[in-house]
Design a protein around this motif. Structure first.
Motif, PDB file in Angstrom:
ATOM      1  N   LEU A  64      46.634 -84.805 -71.611  1.00 22.00           N
ATOM      2  CA  LEU A  64      45.757 -84.012 -70.750  1.00 22.00           C
ATOM      3  C   LEU A  64      44.748 -83.249 -71.598  1.00 22.00           C
ATOM      4  O   LEU A  64      45.139 -82.513 -72.507  1.00 22.00           O
ATOM      5  CB  LEU A  64      46.567 -83.013 -69.918  1.00 22.00           C
ATOM      6  N   VAL A  65      43.462 -83.417 -71.307  1.00 25.78           N
ATOM      7  CA  VAL A  65      42.416 -82.743 -72.080  1.00 25.78           C
ATOM      8  C   VAL A  65      41.550 -81.922 -71.135  1.00 25.78           C
ATOM      9  O   VAL A  65      40.816 -82.472 -70.304  1.00 25.78           O
ATOM     10  CB  VAL A  65      41.551 -83.764 -72.846  1.00 25.78           C
ATOM     11  N   ASP A  66      41.645 -80.610 -71.252  1.00 27.66           N
ATOM     12  CA  ASP A  66      40.865 -79.700 -70.410  1.00 27.66           C
ATOM     13  C   ASP A  66      40.860 -78.347 -71.078  1.00 27.66           C
ATOM     14  O   ASP A  66      41.881 -77.911 -71.625  1.00 27.66           O
ATOM     15  CB  ASP A  66      41.484 -79.601 -69.001  1.00 27.66           C
ATOM     16  N   ASP A  67      39.719 -77.654 -71.039  1.00 32.19           N
ATOM     17  CA  ASP A  67      39.653 -76.354 -71.718  1.00 32.19           C
ATOM     18  C   ASP A  67      40.315 -75.239 -70.916  1.00 32.19           C
ATOM     19  O   ASP A  67      40.479 -74.131 -71.422  1.00 32.19           O
ATOM     20  CB  ASP A  67      38.206 -75.982 -72.048  1.00 32.19           C
TER      21      ASP A  67
ATOM     22  N   VAL B 171      38.111 -90.124 -66.909  1.00 30.09           N
ATOM     23  CA  VAL B 171      37.383 -88.855 -66.841  1.00 30.09           C
ATOM     24  C   VAL B 171      37.759 -88.132 -65.551  1.00 30.09           C
ATOM     25  O   VAL B 171      37.707 -88.701 -64.469  1.00 30.09           O
ATOM     26  CB  VAL B 171      35.866 -89.095 -66.893  1.00 30.09           C
ATOM     27  N   LEU B 172      38.136 -86.878 -65.692  1.00 30.64           N
ATOM     28  CA  LEU B 172      38.531 -86.064 -64.544  1.00 30.64           C
ATOM     29  C   LEU B 172      37.803 -84.726 -64.657  1.00 30.64           C
ATOM     30  O   LEU B 172      38.085 -83.946 -65.563  1.00 30.64           O
ATOM     31  CB  LEU B 172      40.051 -85.851 -64.553  1.00 30.64           C
ATOM     32  N   THR B 173      36.844 -84.479 -63.760  1.00 32.59           N
ATOM     33  CA  THR B 173      35.989 -83.322 -63.940  1.00 32.59           C
ATOM     34  C   THR B 173      35.608 -82.681 -62.609  1.00 32.59           C
ATOM     35  O   THR B 173      35.677 -83.321 -61.562  1.00 32.59           O
ATOM     36  CB  THR B 173      34.708 -83.722 -64.707  1.00 32.59           C
ATOM     37  N   THR B 174      35.203 -81.431 -62.675  1.00 38.56           N
ATOM     38  CA  THR B 174      34.712 -80.741 -61.477  1.00 38.56           C
ATOM     39  C   THR B 174      33.237 -81.024 -61.256  1.00 38.56           C
ATOM     40  O   THR B 174      32.691 -80.714 -60.204  1.00 38.56           O
ATOM     41  CB  THR B 174      34.892 -79.223 -61.613  1.00 38.56           C
TER      42      THR B 174
ATOM     43  N   GLY C 197      37.353 -94.963 -66.171  1.00 42.42           N
ATOM     44  CA  GLY C 197      37.282 -94.478 -64.797  1.00 42.42           C
ATOM     45  C   GLY C 197      36.818 -93.046 -64.726  1.00 42.42           C
ATOM     46  O   GLY C 197      36.667 -92.348 -65.741  1.00 42.42           O
ATOM     47  N   TYR C 198      36.602 -92.604 -63.484  1.00 48.45           N
ATOM     48  CA  TYR C 198      36.082 -91.257 -63.234  1.00 48.45           C
ATOM     49  C   TYR C 198      36.557 -90.778 -61.872  1.00 48.45           C
ATOM     50  O   TYR C 198      36.486 -91.504 -60.876  1.00 48.45           O
ATOM     51  CB  TYR C 198      34.558 -91.288 -63.280  1.00 48.45           C
ATOM     52  N   LEU C 199      37.063 -89.557 -61.831  1.00 43.84           N
ATOM     53  CA  LEU C 199      37.466 -88.919 -60.586  1.00 43.84           C
ATOM     54  C   LEU C 199      37.132 -87.430 -60.656  1.00 43.84           C
ATOM     55  O   LEU C 199      37.089 -86.847 -61.746  1.00 43.84           O
ATOM     56  CB  LEU C 199      38.980 -89.066 -60.350  1.00 43.84           C
ATOM     57  N   LEU C 200      36.923 -86.831 -59.495  1.00 43.52           N
ATOM     58  CA  LEU C 200      36.763 -85.384 -59.436  1.00 43.52           C
ATOM     59  C   LEU C 200      38.133 -84.714 -59.445  1.00 43.52           C
ATOM     60  O   LEU C 200      39.124 -85.294 -59.008  1.00 43.52           O
ATOM     61  CB  LEU C 200      35.989 -84.983 -58.176  1.00 43.52           C
TER      62      LEU C 200
ATOM     63  N   GLU D 189      46.269 -90.076 -55.717  1.00 47.23           N
ATOM     64  CA  GLU D 189      45.158 -90.967 -56.089  1.00 47.23           C
ATOM     65  C   GLU D 189      44.906 -90.912 -57.593  1.00 47.23           C
ATOM     66  O   GLU D 189      44.567 -91.924 -58.211  1.00 47.23           O
ATOM     67  CB  GLU D 189      43.893 -90.594 -55.326  1.00 47.23           C
ATOM     68  N   ILE D 190      45.060 -89.719 -58.183  1.00 46.94           N
ATOM     69  CA  ILE D 190      44.935 -89.610 -59.635  1.00 46.94           C
ATOM     70  C   ILE D 190      46.010 -90.456 -60.312  1.00 46.94           C
ATOM     71  O   ILE D 190      45.745 -91.180 -61.279  1.00 46.94           O
ATOM     72  CB  ILE D 190      45.040 -88.142 -60.086  1.00 46.94           C
ATOM     73  N   ALA D 191      47.231 -90.384 -59.796  1.00 46.19           N
ATOM     74  CA  ALA D 191      48.330 -91.182 -60.347  1.00 46.19           C
ATOM     75  C   ALA D 191      48.022 -92.671 -60.234  1.00 46.19           C
ATOM     76  O   ALA D 191      48.252 -93.442 -61.176  1.00 46.19           O
ATOM     77  CB  ALA D 191      49.631 -90.846 -59.629  1.00 46.19           C
TER      78      ALA D 191
END
Length: 212
Positions: free
Chosen positions: A6-9, A80-83, A100-103, A110-112
């Motif tokens: 998991l990569v997120d600040d 990629v998972l971003t706001t 891939g890319y998801l919000l 769905e992320i899974a």
């Protein structure tokens, strides 16, 4: 078991994702990183199967981290998972190898499912994103019609046209009443015959020459 980094600040985001994804029996969070540089180090140390990558982070952003990881560890799949629904950032990450890319407000199930898809080598894009990526690439790439296009079977042409409108293997199988395994074989044959690298290139070609 699919091993995930998991990569997120934001720590709260990482902990929330971890709690939700570890409810899935086939997913395991093996590590976390607060920026792209730490992510690169953790990939070296932990060898995850899939990286859930945020885009905007300090020290090293997600686009740069995606580029570095895909170059150094091509077996690692990045989702990629971003706001931020930012076409420029997202298309850049995909150009550098993200699968891939998801919000971030996407439901956890769905992320899974997306994690499982990219782990198998499939592309998973949020609704409407395929068209944006195709348009972005089409503006930059001159596509030459390969003579092999005329040699595709009628079924392969059907599959190619469905790829062009963003259908995944399951959706193609349902629409054509064939198995997902058969769809996968058709996709492989199409890419090999047309000497294309991926489904996005196939979609560009189809939209350009098949009047889709």
């Amino acid at each position: 078991m699919i091993h995930i980094l998991l990569v997120d600040d934001q720590n709260l985001i990482r902990q929330g994702l971890k709690a939700l994804l570890e409810l899935e029996p086939d997913l395991q969070i093996v590590g976390e990183a607060e920026n792209g540089q730490v992510a690169l180090d953790r990939v070296k140390a932990l060898a995850p199967d899939v990286v859930l990558m945020d885009i905007r982070m300090p020290v090293m952003d997600g686009v740069t981290a995606t580029k570095e990881i895909c170059q150094q560890f091509p077996h690692v799949n990045i989702l990629v998972l971003t706001t931020f629904d930012d076409d420029t950032y997202v298309t850049a990450a995909i150009e550098h190898g993200a699968k891939g890319y998801l919000l971030k407000d996407t439901p956890s199930e769905e992320i899974a499912a997306a994690i499982r898809a990219v782990h198998l080598g499939y592309t998973h894009l949020a609704p409407g994103m395929m068209a944006k990526v195709i348009a972005h690439r089409a503006d930059r790439v001159q596509v030459t019609l390969p003579p092999e296009l005329a040699e595709l079977t009628p079924r392969e042409l059907e599959v190619l046209k469905l790829i062009a409108v963003g259908a995944n293997n399951r959706e193609i199988a349902q629409q054509l009443y064939i198995s997902e395994g058969t769809v996968k074989n058709h996709v492989t044959n199409i890419l090999n015959r047309l000497n294309l690298r991926d489904r996005t290139q196939a979609a560009i070609l189809a939209k350009t020459y098949l009047a889709i």
